[in-house]
Design an enzyme around this catalytic site. Structure first.
Site, PDB file in Angstrom:
ATOM      1  N   HIS A 308      43.362  42.920  44.289  1.00 35.31           N
ATOM      2  CA  HIS A 308      44.578  43.722  44.112  1.00 35.31           C
ATOM      3  C   HIS A 308      45.545  43.377  45.234  1.00 35.31           C
ATOM      4  O   HIS A 308      45.146  43.111  46.356  1.00 35.31           O
ATOM      5  CB  HIS A 308      44.244  45.223  44.168  1.00 35.31           C
ATOM      6  CG  HIS A 308      45.332  46.074  43.605  1.00 35.31           C
ATOM      7  ND1 HIS A 308      46.430  46.438  44.339  1.00 35.31           N
ATOM      8  CD2 HIS A 308      45.510  46.571  42.367  1.00 35.31           C
ATOM      9  CE1 HIS A 308      47.227  47.177  43.584  1.00 35.31           C
ATOM     10  NE2 HIS A 308      46.697  47.262  42.380  1.00 35.31           N
ATOM     11  N   ASP A 366      41.516  47.772  36.112  1.00 33.88           N
ATOM     12  CA  ASP A 366      41.339  47.108  34.804  1.00 33.88           C
ATOM     13  C   ASP A 366      39.907  46.688  34.532  1.00 33.88           C
ATOM     14  O   ASP A 366      39.581  46.284  33.414  1.00 33.88           O
ATOM     15  CB  ASP A 366      42.248  45.877  34.746  1.00 33.88           C
ATOM     16  CG  ASP A 366      43.704  46.289  34.765  1.00 33.88           C
ATOM     17  OD1 ASP A 366      44.411  45.946  35.728  1.00 33.88           O
ATOM     18  OD2 ASP A 366      44.111  47.027  33.845  1.00 33.88           O
TER      19      ASP A 366
HETATM   20  C1  SDX Z   1      47.083  45.647  38.164  1.00 31.81           C
HETATM   21  O1  SDX Z   1      50.381  46.135  41.758  1.00 31.81           O
HETATM   22  C2  SDX Z   1      49.760  47.038  41.121  1.00 31.81           C
HETATM   23  O2  SDX Z   1      49.716  48.195  41.517  1.00 31.81           O
HETATM   24  C3  SDX Z   1      49.123  46.601  39.836  1.00 31.81           C
HETATM   25  C4  SDX Z   1      48.241  47.619  39.135  1.00 31.81           C
HETATM   26  C5  SDX Z   1      49.055  48.790  38.645  1.00 31.81           C
HETATM   27  O3  SDX Z   1      48.471  49.860  38.459  1.00 31.81           O
HETATM   28  O4  SDX Z   1      50.259  48.584  38.338  1.00 31.81           O
HETATM   29  O5  SDX Z   1      47.259  48.104  40.035  1.00 31.81           O
HETATM   30  C6  SDX Z   1      47.556  47.033  37.918  1.00 31.81           C
HETATM   31  O6  SDX Z   1      47.825  44.735  37.910  1.00 31.81           O
HETATM   32  C7  SDX Z   1      45.727  45.415  38.779  1.00 31.81           C
HETATM   33  C8  SDX Z   1      45.441  43.909  39.040  1.00 31.81           C
HETATM   34  C9  SDX Z   1      44.917  43.316  37.734  1.00 31.81           C
HETATM   35  N1  SDX Z   1      44.809  41.823  37.855  1.00 31.81           N
HETATM   36  C10 SDX Z   1      43.616  41.215  37.819  1.00 31.81           C
HETATM   37  O7  SDX Z   1      42.538  41.784  37.800  1.00 31.81           O
HETATM   38  C11 SDX Z   1      43.704  39.689  37.766  1.00 31.81           C
HETATM   39  C12 SDX Z   1      42.718  39.074  38.783  1.00 31.81           C
HETATM   40  N2  SDX Z   1      43.241  39.362  40.134  1.00 31.81           N
HETATM   41  C13 SDX Z   1      44.018  38.325  40.786  1.00 31.81           C
HETATM   42  O8  SDX Z   1      44.861  37.627  39.913  1.00 31.81           O
HETATM   43  C14 SDX Z   1      44.658  38.818  42.086  1.00 31.81           C
HETATM   44  O9  SDX Z   1      43.698  39.470  42.774  1.00 31.81           O
HETATM   45  C15 SDX Z   1      45.889  39.704  42.033  1.00 31.81           C
HETATM   46  C16 SDX Z   1      46.995  39.069  41.251  1.00 31.81           C
HETATM   47  C17 SDX Z   1      45.575  41.040  41.475  1.00 31.81           C
HETATM   48  C18 SDX Z   1      46.356  39.896  43.471  1.00 31.81           C
HETATM   49  O10 SDX Z   1      46.811  38.709  43.910  1.00 31.81           O
HETATM   50  P1  SDX Z   1      47.215  38.486  45.464  1.00 31.81           P
HETATM   51  O11 SDX Z   1      47.302  39.724  46.254  1.00 31.81           O
HETATM   52  O12 SDX Z   1      48.390  37.572  45.429  1.00 31.81           O
HETATM   53  O13 SDX Z   1      45.946  37.840  46.013  1.00 31.81           O
HETATM   54  P2  SDX Z   1      45.822  36.307  46.160  1.00 31.81           P
HETATM   55  O14 SDX Z   1      46.080  35.722  44.789  1.00 31.81           O
HETATM   56  O15 SDX Z   1      46.655  35.873  47.318  1.00 31.81           O
HETATM   57  O16 SDX Z   1      44.257  36.121  46.506  1.00 31.81           O
HETATM   58  C19 SDX Z   1      43.812  36.126  47.837  1.00 31.81           C
HETATM   59  C20 SDX Z   1      42.580  35.232  47.781  1.00 31.81           C
HETATM   60  C21 SDX Z   1      42.888  33.860  47.226  1.00 31.81           C
HETATM   61  O17 SDX Z   1      41.940  32.972  47.777  1.00 31.81           O
HETATM   62  P3  SDX Z   1      42.385  32.105  49.121  1.00 31.81           P
HETATM   63  O18 SDX Z   1      43.633  31.368  48.735  1.00 31.81           O
HETATM   64  O19 SDX Z   1      42.617  33.146  50.202  1.00 31.81           O
HETATM   65  O20 SDX Z   1      41.191  31.213  49.398  1.00 31.81           O
HETATM   66  O21 SDX Z   1      41.614  35.796  46.897  1.00 31.81           O
HETATM   67  C22 SDX Z   1      41.399  34.937  45.793  1.00 31.81           C
HETATM   68  C23 SDX Z   1      42.566  33.968  45.749  1.00 31.81           C
HETATM   69  O22 SDX Z   1      42.175  32.736  45.205  1.00 31.81           O
HETATM   70  N3  SDX Z   1      41.343  35.775  44.609  1.00 31.81           N
HETATM   71  C24 SDX Z   1      40.425  35.673  43.652  1.00 31.81           C
HETATM   72  C25 SDX Z   1      40.720  36.723  42.753  1.00 31.81           C
HETATM   73  N4  SDX Z   1      41.798  37.401  43.181  1.00 31.81           N
HETATM   74  C26 SDX Z   1      42.195  36.799  44.318  1.00 31.81           C
HETATM   75  N5  SDX Z   1      39.399  34.818  43.475  1.00 31.81           N
HETATM   76  C27 SDX Z   1      38.646  35.009  42.360  1.00 31.81           C
HETATM   77  N6  SDX Z   1      38.858  35.993  41.449  1.00 31.81           N
HETATM   78  C28 SDX Z   1      39.889  36.861  41.610  1.00 31.81           C
HETATM   79  N7  SDX Z   1      40.108  37.828  40.729  1.00 31.81           N
END
Ligand code: SDX
Length: 431
Positions: A308, A366
């Site tokens: 998140h 989710d």
């Molecule tokens: C919602 O904003 C809100 O409030 C949203 C929400 C709401 O109520 O409105 O809460 C609803 O959208 C919840 C989120 C639902 N999305 C998912 O479940 C999709 C999977 N999650 C990722 O896409 C990601 O975690 C995000 C988009 C939610 C957050 O992205 P960030 O904060 O930009 O995190 P990041 O992409 O910078 O990740 C940090 C690290 C990265 O690795 P490094 O580059 O540091 O090595 O964590 C890794 C990412 O590769 N990572 C994951 C991951 N999520 C982040 N690796 C594997 N699986 C994942 N799900």
């Protein structure tokens, strides 16, 4: 009280500027940079606005490190346990929990706005039967402005309120109609003798052929899930609604833009993506393989429902849903629901894995919601539509708050330009 300030110094030319340091009711201090460009000729850079406040808001507070979520100051855990969805909708829209009379009046208003114009039904016929329900929602909701010329003066608070009531009331009707279109069944009209969640389930699953009474447990589950999804501060779709509204677009167009943003699998589309992911993994024996793929930078696979932008602790909504998910599945089906067992195993392995622990990647709202929707026979393609029904309350609360703000102006982020320096046109025969 003297204003707190922060001093910025540009080390390349020794220029310094003092900027106000603002503090809300809760949360970190905020540096007010509105005068930075005029004083120092520089912009700030914050892709994705991770550390940038876009507005003042009194609606929702999130503490990502502590896993706190408050709607108008009330902890989500208390509202989830004790409140009804329309009660929470009233709270988010008006700022206070309603009295018995206020709630009764609000429920009456929403109930009597739940029908859509008969001609709106023809819009659904324009979609192929297998159109994704979110595509239908974006189109139909955006079209509503064509029907309500009596309430499109966005500077009129009464018009803004009527639009909020109409959208909150009609979203379940439009959502259920998009599902009925999808399965080729006749639309079911809303009923004034049913409450909001029961009415939605009735429109989804009733047919003209026989009586359908939604189970109390299913109504309770939907009520809870709608409360948990109602608002979440300045998330991507809410920020989209605010930015659309800042240009003075009408509320129906703004909500359609919010639906479009929510559709993305990185945001509200994640609940659908979680079920698709669990189906793809198929069996607990494959968990380690897919966990390795989620950690592999060269593999686009991500564990949907994990991570998140704000919560770097447990998403309090996921904690609540996980518990209810277990209760519902135990009472609605035989206890071993393979999808739920797989989700529990995936969660357990991920939470013990260093990659996820290091990055504070916990299950979010989710991760479990889709499993409950599936148990209620709601198809995967409708999961994000469910999210949109609930979040319409938050979107409208933020839109109304923004429109009430005397300092409100059109949103216009800037950029770091990385294109060509100035160059002259080259005639075609010289290229
Ligand atoms: C919602 O904003 C809100 O409030 C949203 C929400 C709401 O109520 O409105 O809460 C609803 O959208 C919840 C989120 C639902 N999305 C998912 O479940 C999709 C999977 N999650 C990722 O896409 C990601 O975690 C995000 C988009 C939610 C957050 O992205 P960030 O904060 O930009 O995190 P990041 O992409 O910078 O990740 C940090 C690290 C990265 O690795 P490094 O580059 O540091 O090595 O964590 C890794 C990412 O590769 N990572 C994951 C991951 N999520 C982040 N690796 C594997 N699986 C994942 N799900």
């Amino acid at each position: 009280m003297t204003e707190k300030t922060i001093t910025l110094t540009n080390n390349s030319n020794g220029q310094s500027v003092e900027l106000p340091l603002l503090k809300g009711t809760a949360g970190p201090e905020v540096m007010d940079i509105t005068s930075l460009y005029s004083k120092m000729g520089i912009f700030t850079f914050d892709p994705g606005f991770v550390a940038t406040g876009s507005c003042r808001s009194a609606i929702t507070y999130i503490d990502g490190n502590a896993g706190k979520l408050w709607y108008r100051g009330y902890p989500i855990e208390q509202l989830a346990e004790k409140a009804d969805f329309l009660e929470v909708a009233y709270l988010l829209l008006y700022g206070e929990l309603p009295s018995k009379d206020q709630l009764g009046e609000f429920e009456h208003i929403i109930r009597y706005h739940s029908m859509i114009k008969e001609t709106v039904k023809s819009f659904f016929d324009g979609f192929h039967f297998n159109a994704h329900p979110m595509a239908v929602m974006v189109g139909v909701v955006g079209s509503l402005s064509a029907f309500y010329h009596d309430s499109l003066d966005i500077h009129n608070p009464r018009h803004r309120e009527i639009s909020a009531h109409r959208l909150i009331a009609k979203m379940p009707t439009i959502a259920a109609a998009s599902y009925k279109h999808n399965i080729g069944e006749p639309f079911i009209y809303p009923r004034n003798d049913l409450d909001y969640c029961a009415n939605f389930l009735h429109m989804m699953f009733a047919t003209p052929c026989e009586e359908y009474v939604p189970s109390k447990l299913a109504v309770k589950a939907i009520n809870l899930l709608f409360i948990l999804h109602a608002d979440h501060e300045q998330n991507a779709s809410t920020s989209t609604v605010r930015l659309s509204g800042s240009s003075q677009a009408n509320p129906f167009a703004c909500i359609a833009s919010g639906i479009a943003s929510l559709w993305g699998p990185a945001h509200g589309g994640a609940n659908e993506a979680v079920l698709d992911m669990l189906t793809q993994i198929g069996d607990v024996s494959k968990v380690d393989e897919y966990l390795a793929r989620a950690k592999d930078k060269n593999d686009p696979f991500r564990l949907m429902g994990f991570g998140h932008r704000v919560y770097k602790n447990h998403d309090p909504r996921a904690t609540i849903i996980r518990k209810v998910c277990h209760e519902i599945l135990e009472s609605m089906t035989d206890s071993n629901n393979p999808m739920f067992e797989l989700a529990l195993r995936l969660e357990q392995v991920a939470l013990e894995d260093e990659y996820f622990v290091e990055r504070k990647l916990y299950p979010n709202v989710d991760f479990y919601s889709g499993i409950i929707y599936r148990a209620l026979n709601i198809p995967t393609s409708m999961f994000t539509v469910m999210f949109a029904i609930a979040r319409t309350v938050g979107w409208m609360a933020h839109w109304m708050e923004m429109m009430d703000d005397p300092q409100q102006r059109i949103g216009r982020p800037r950029q770091i330009y990385t294109g060509y320096d100035k160059r002259d046109y080259v005639p075609l025969d010289e290229r």
